[in-house]
Design a protein around this motif. Structure first.
Motif, PDB file in Angstrom:
ATOM      1  N   VAL A  12       0.866  -1.189  -0.107  1.00 14.55           N
ATOM      2  CA  VAL A  12      -0.185  -0.352   0.297  1.00 14.55           C
ATOM      3  C   VAL A  12       0.924   0.889  -0.038  1.00 14.55           C
ATOM      4  O   VAL A  12       1.911   1.880   0.239  1.00 14.55           O
ATOM      5  CB  VAL A  12      -0.910  -0.204   1.304  1.00 14.55           C
ATOM      6  N   THR A  13       0.813   1.430  -0.863  1.00 13.62           N
ATOM      7  CA  THR A  13       1.443   3.511  -1.136  1.00 13.62           C
ATOM      8  C   THR A  13       0.947   4.401  -1.099  1.00 13.62           C
ATOM      9  O   THR A  13      -0.896   4.343  -1.413  1.00 13.62           O
ATOM     10  CB  THR A  13       2.572   3.289  -1.597  1.00 13.62           C
ATOM     11  N   PHE A  14       0.853   5.751  -1.317  1.00 17.34           N
ATOM     12  CA  PHE A  14       0.411   6.925  -0.897  1.00 17.34           C
ATOM     13  C   PHE A  14       0.614   7.812  -2.224  1.00 17.34           C
ATOM     14  O   PHE A  14       1.831   7.989  -2.493  1.00 17.34           O
ATOM     15  CB  PHE A  14       0.396   7.469   0.030  1.00 17.34           C
ATOM     16  N   GLY A  15       0.301   8.689  -2.105  1.00 16.93           N
ATOM     17  CA  GLY A  15       0.135   9.818  -3.723  1.00 16.93           C
ATOM     18  C   GLY A  15      -0.741  10.719  -4.197  1.00 16.93           C
ATOM     19  O   GLY A  15      -1.570  10.294  -4.378  1.00 16.93           O
ATOM     20  N   PHE A  33      -9.590   6.398  -2.586  1.00 15.38           N
ATOM     21  CA  PHE A  33      -9.683   7.641  -3.218  1.00 15.38           C
ATOM     22  C   PHE A  33     -10.087   8.381  -1.440  1.00 15.38           C
ATOM     23  O   PHE A  33     -11.104   7.381  -1.182  1.00 15.38           O
ATOM     24  CB  PHE A  33     -10.505   8.750  -3.793  1.00 15.38           C
ATOM     25  N   VAL A  34      -9.672   9.150  -0.888  1.00 19.94           N
ATOM     26  CA  VAL A  34      -9.292  10.015   0.377  1.00 19.94           C
ATOM     27  C   VAL A  34      -9.460  11.355   0.159  1.00 19.94           C
ATOM     28  O   VAL A  34      -8.640  12.353  -0.512  1.00 19.94           O
ATOM     29  CB  VAL A  34      -8.488   9.129   1.820  1.00 19.94           C
ATOM     30  N   ALA A  35     -10.234  11.819   1.446  1.00 18.42           N
ATOM     31  CA  ALA A  35     -10.525  13.237   1.082  1.00 18.42           C
ATOM     32  C   ALA A  35      -9.172  13.957   2.012  1.00 18.42           C
ATOM     33  O   ALA A  35      -8.158  12.769   2.605  1.00 18.42           O
ATOM     34  CB  ALA A  35     -11.642  13.489   2.452  1.00 18.42           C
ATOM     35  N   ARG A  36      -8.692  14.902   1.217  1.00 21.96           N
ATOM     36  CA  ARG A  36      -7.826  15.100   0.962  1.00 21.96           C
ATOM     37  C   ARG A  36      -7.853  15.878   3.212  1.00 21.96           C
ATOM     38  O   ARG A  36      -6.733  15.979   3.194  1.00 21.96           O
ATOM     39  CB  ARG A  36      -7.317  16.882   0.605  1.00 21.96           C
ATOM     40  N   SER A  37      -8.547  15.635   3.543  1.00 22.65           N
ATOM     41  CA  SER A  37      -8.459  16.313   5.213  1.00 22.65           C
ATOM     42  C   SER A  37      -7.805  15.089   5.733  1.00 22.65           C
ATOM     43  O   SER A  37      -7.075  15.089   6.734  1.00 22.65           O
ATOM     44  CB  SER A  37      -9.882  17.196   5.655  1.00 22.65           C
ATOM     45  N   HIS A  90      -3.363  13.917   6.926  1.00 27.60           N
ATOM     46  CA  HIS A  90      -2.609  13.223   8.650  1.00 27.60           C
ATOM     47  C   HIS A  90      -2.694  11.483   8.403  1.00 27.60           C
ATOM     48  O   HIS A  90      -2.549  10.454   9.235  1.00 27.60           O
ATOM     49  CB  HIS A  90      -4.082  12.743   9.757  1.00 27.60           C
ATOM     50  N   LYS A  91      -2.260  10.904   6.959  1.00 29.02           N
ATOM     51  CA  LYS A  91      -2.161   9.852   6.725  1.00 29.02           C
ATOM     52  C   LYS A  91      -1.348   8.819   7.711  1.00 29.02           C
ATOM     53  O   LYS A  91      -0.448   7.875   7.839  1.00 29.02           O
ATOM     54  CB  LYS A  91      -2.104   9.867   5.181  1.00 29.02           C
ATOM     55  N   THR A  92       0.021  10.037   8.507  1.00 25.02           N
ATOM     56  CA  THR A  92       1.161   9.688   9.046  1.00 25.02           C
ATOM     57  C   THR A  92       0.626   9.331  10.600  1.00 25.02           C
ATOM     58  O   THR A  92       1.566   8.671  11.311  1.00 25.02           O
ATOM     59  CB  THR A  92       2.210   9.640   8.595  1.00 25.02           C
ATOM     60  N   ASP A  93      -0.261   9.397  11.186  1.00 28.24           N
ATOM     61  CA  ASP A  93      -0.859   9.120  12.002  1.00 28.24           C
ATOM     62  C   ASP A  93      -1.523   7.730  12.235  1.00 28.24           C
ATOM     63  O   ASP A  93      -2.230   7.037  10.960  1.00 28.24           O
ATOM     64  CB  ASP A  93      -1.914  10.345  12.317  1.00 28.24           C
ATOM     65  N   PRO A  94      -1.019   7.106  13.564  1.00 25.69           N
ATOM     66  CA  PRO A  94      -1.280   5.596  13.242  1.00 25.69           C
ATOM     67  C   PRO A  94      -2.949   5.562  13.471  1.00 25.69           C
ATOM     68  O   PRO A  94      -3.436   4.215  12.981  1.00 25.69           O
ATOM     69  CB  PRO A  94      -0.319   5.370  14.857  1.00 25.69           C
ATOM     70  N   GLU A  95      -3.370   6.583  14.179  1.00 26.15           N
ATOM     71  CA  GLU A  95      -5.082   5.948  13.376  1.00 26.15           C
ATOM     72  C   GLU A  95      -5.100   6.151  12.212  1.00 26.15           C
ATOM     73  O   GLU A  95      -6.237   5.673  12.325  1.00 26.15           O
ATOM     74  CB  GLU A  95      -5.771   6.742  14.892  1.00 26.15           C
ATOM     75  N   THR A  96      -5.310   7.123  11.123  1.00 29.60           N
ATOM     76  CA  THR A  96      -5.718   7.397  10.385  1.00 29.60           C
ATOM     77  C   THR A  96      -5.313   6.670   9.638  1.00 29.60           C
ATOM     78  O   THR A  96      -5.910   5.977   8.245  1.00 29.60           O
ATOM     79  CB  THR A  96      -5.185   8.615  10.161  1.00 29.60           C
ATOM     80  N   LEU A  97      -4.165   6.528   9.453  1.00 27.03           N
ATOM     81  CA  LEU A  97      -3.506   5.137   8.651  1.00 27.03           C
ATOM     82  C   LEU A  97      -4.189   3.444   8.895  1.00 27.03           C
ATOM     83  O   LEU A  97      -4.286   3.022   8.073  1.00 27.03           O
ATOM     84  CB  LEU A  97      -1.771   4.923   8.665  1.00 27.03           C
ATOM     85  N   ALA A  98      -3.646   4.000  10.512  1.00 32.63           N
ATOM     86  CA  ALA A  98      -5.307   1.974  10.529  1.00 32.63           C
ATOM     87  C   ALA A  98      -6.732   2.063   9.878  1.00 32.63           C
ATOM     88  O   ALA A  98      -6.862   1.200   9.097  1.00 32.63           O
ATOM     89  CB  ALA A  98      -5.154   1.492  11.854  1.00 32.63           C
ATOM     90  N   ALA A  99      -7.432   3.382   9.807  1.00 36.61           N
ATOM     91  CA  ALA A  99      -8.725   3.530   9.217  1.00 36.61           C
ATOM     92  C   ALA A  99      -7.857   3.181   7.741  1.00 36.61           C
ATOM     93  O   ALA A  99      -9.263   2.331   7.209  1.00 36.61           O
ATOM     94  CB  ALA A  99      -9.210   4.248  10.237  1.00 36.61           C
ATOM     95  N   ILE A 100      -7.227   3.489   7.521  1.00 36.58           N
ATOM     96  CA  ILE A 100      -7.270   3.957   6.074  1.00 36.58           C
ATOM     97  C   ILE A 100      -6.705   2.147   5.531  1.00 36.58           C
ATOM     98  O   ILE A 100      -7.615   1.417   4.662  1.00 36.58           O
ATOM     99  CB  ILE A 100      -6.063   4.019   5.342  1.00 36.58           C
ATOM    100  N   LEU A 101      -6.751   2.041   6.239  1.00 36.39           N
ATOM    101  CA  LEU A 101      -5.577   0.092   5.727  1.00 36.39           C
ATOM    102  C   LEU A 101      -7.146  -0.514   5.822  1.00 36.39           C
ATOM    103  O   LEU A 101      -7.748  -1.680   5.454  1.00 36.39           O
ATOM    104  CB  LEU A 101      -4.640  -0.252   6.371  1.00 36.39           C
ATOM    105  N   ARG A 102      -7.754  -0.282   7.022  1.00 39.06           N
ATOM    106  CA  ARG A 102      -9.553  -1.273   7.394  1.00 39.06           C
ATOM    107  C   ARG A 102     -10.219  -1.109   6.008  1.00 39.06           C
ATOM    108  O   ARG A 102     -10.637  -2.131   5.419  1.00 39.06           O
ATOM    109  CB  ARG A 102     -10.294  -0.960   8.444  1.00 39.06           C
ATOM    110  N   THR A 103     -10.111  -0.070   6.133  1.00 41.51           N
ATOM    111  CA  THR A 103     -11.455   0.318   4.249  1.00 41.51           C
ATOM    112  C   THR A 103     -11.041  -0.347   3.347  1.00 41.51           C
ATOM    113  O   THR A 103     -11.658   0.325   3.048  1.00 41.51           O
ATOM    114  CB  THR A 103     -11.528   2.036   5.023  1.00 41.51           C
TER     115      THR A 103
END
Length: 301
Positions: free
Chosen positions: A63-66, A117-121, A125-138
């Motif tokens: 998984v990566t980001f851009g 695709f994720v919201a810019r907001s 915060h994609k490097t925050d552990p909770e935000t990253l975990a939520a992105i990976l779950r989704t």
């Protein structure tokens, strides 16, 4: 999984002298380090940053980001296809999900990358552990190997150190365009004493100095090498160009037969010409311009 060695990277990448009177009349010699020739699909610094991370992934989903025009996303997607590795690209901008894919993201999808695709907001915060975990779950990717935006982590920085080592003793100043700062952090660590690395940021904001320091701290435990940044040549920010920059790039291509990628490489070359005309380099100096990418249309499909 296919071994990375089977992809046959062209290393070390070629280093060529080119004649250009804008440098010659200042007594400065210009070299180009053709990292764009390392691999036709994992182009330039993308190979140097991705290869160590792909080895670390050891066959796991990546998984990566851009952003919507990310060279890093394209390179990761291509690597996934070539290596039989599942990939997910988390793209900045939820609104893009309702639009037709641009050519860059369409290439990612064609190479088998699943796009999320994720919201810019949220993306901020994609490097925050909770935000990253939520992105990976989704994305149904909780066990995936995560590569940060631009591929810039400690493994990537150490991979880019090899670029500096290839240029040891070959130039007084080594210049490259910078996005996330990972290549500069590694390159400068690999150069010999007395050599200097010059980064040309392609984004506005002036935040890159702190990023490079942080990357070197994580990769090496502290600062390495002599490096600096010149923030004047972003031409409005990431993925932005101007008619002046386009004309410069076209003229450089015609003059030297060298394809000039617009979002990174053109800005770096423009900056070097400007600096030479300002007398920033002493007579007798040798510059090495690192060609970190190729124009999108020139990438082999």
């Amino acid at each position: 999984m296919t071994s990375l060695d089977a992809l046959q990277p062209n290393l070390p990448s070629p280093l060529h002298h080119i004649e250009d009177e804008r440098f010659g009349r200042r007594g400065v010699r210009l070299m180009v380090k053709r990292d764009d020739l390392i691999h036709p699909e994992l182009v330039g610094n993308k190979w140097r940053k991705l290869a160590p991370n792909l080895r670390a992934a050891a066959g796991r989903q990546v998984v990566t980001f851009g952003g919507a025009y990310s060279n890093h996303l394209r390179a990761t997607a291509a690597a996934g296809r070539l290596l039989g590795l599942p990939t997910i690209g988390v793209v900045r901008g939820e609104e893009l999900a309702d639009r037709p894919l641009n050519p860059s993201l369409a290439r990612c999808a064609a190479d088998g990358m699943r796009l999320r695709f994720v919201a810019r907001s949220t993306y901020r915060h994609k490097t925050d552990p909770e935000t990253l975990a939520a992105i990976l779950r989704t994305a149904d990717a909780e066990d995936a190997y995560v590569v940060p935006e631009g591929g810039s982590n400690s493994l990537a920085v150490r991979g880019c150190q090899e670029l500096g080592e290839e240029l040891r003793g070959r130039a007084d100043v080594v210049a490259l365009a910078c996005g996330t700062g990972g290549t500069l952090a590694g390159l400068s660590a690999g150069l010999a004493p007395g050599q200097r690395a010059l980064g040309v940021p392609v984004l506005r904001g002036g935040f890159l100095t702190a990023e490079v320091h942080a990357l070197q701290q994580r990769a090496f435990g502290g600062p390495r090498g002599d490096w600096s940044l010149d923030d004047r040549f972003h031409f409005g920010g990431y993925a932005r160009t101007t008619p002046e920059l386009d004309a410069f790039a076209e003229e450089f291509e015609q003059r030297h037969g060298l394809p000039v990628e617009r979002l990174y490489v053109a800005k770096m070359l423009y900056g070097l010409v400007t600096l030479a005309e300002e007398g920033a380099f002493p007579r007798g100096a040798t510059l090495a311009a690192v060609i970190t990418g190729a124009p999108f249309a020139a990438v082999t499909t």
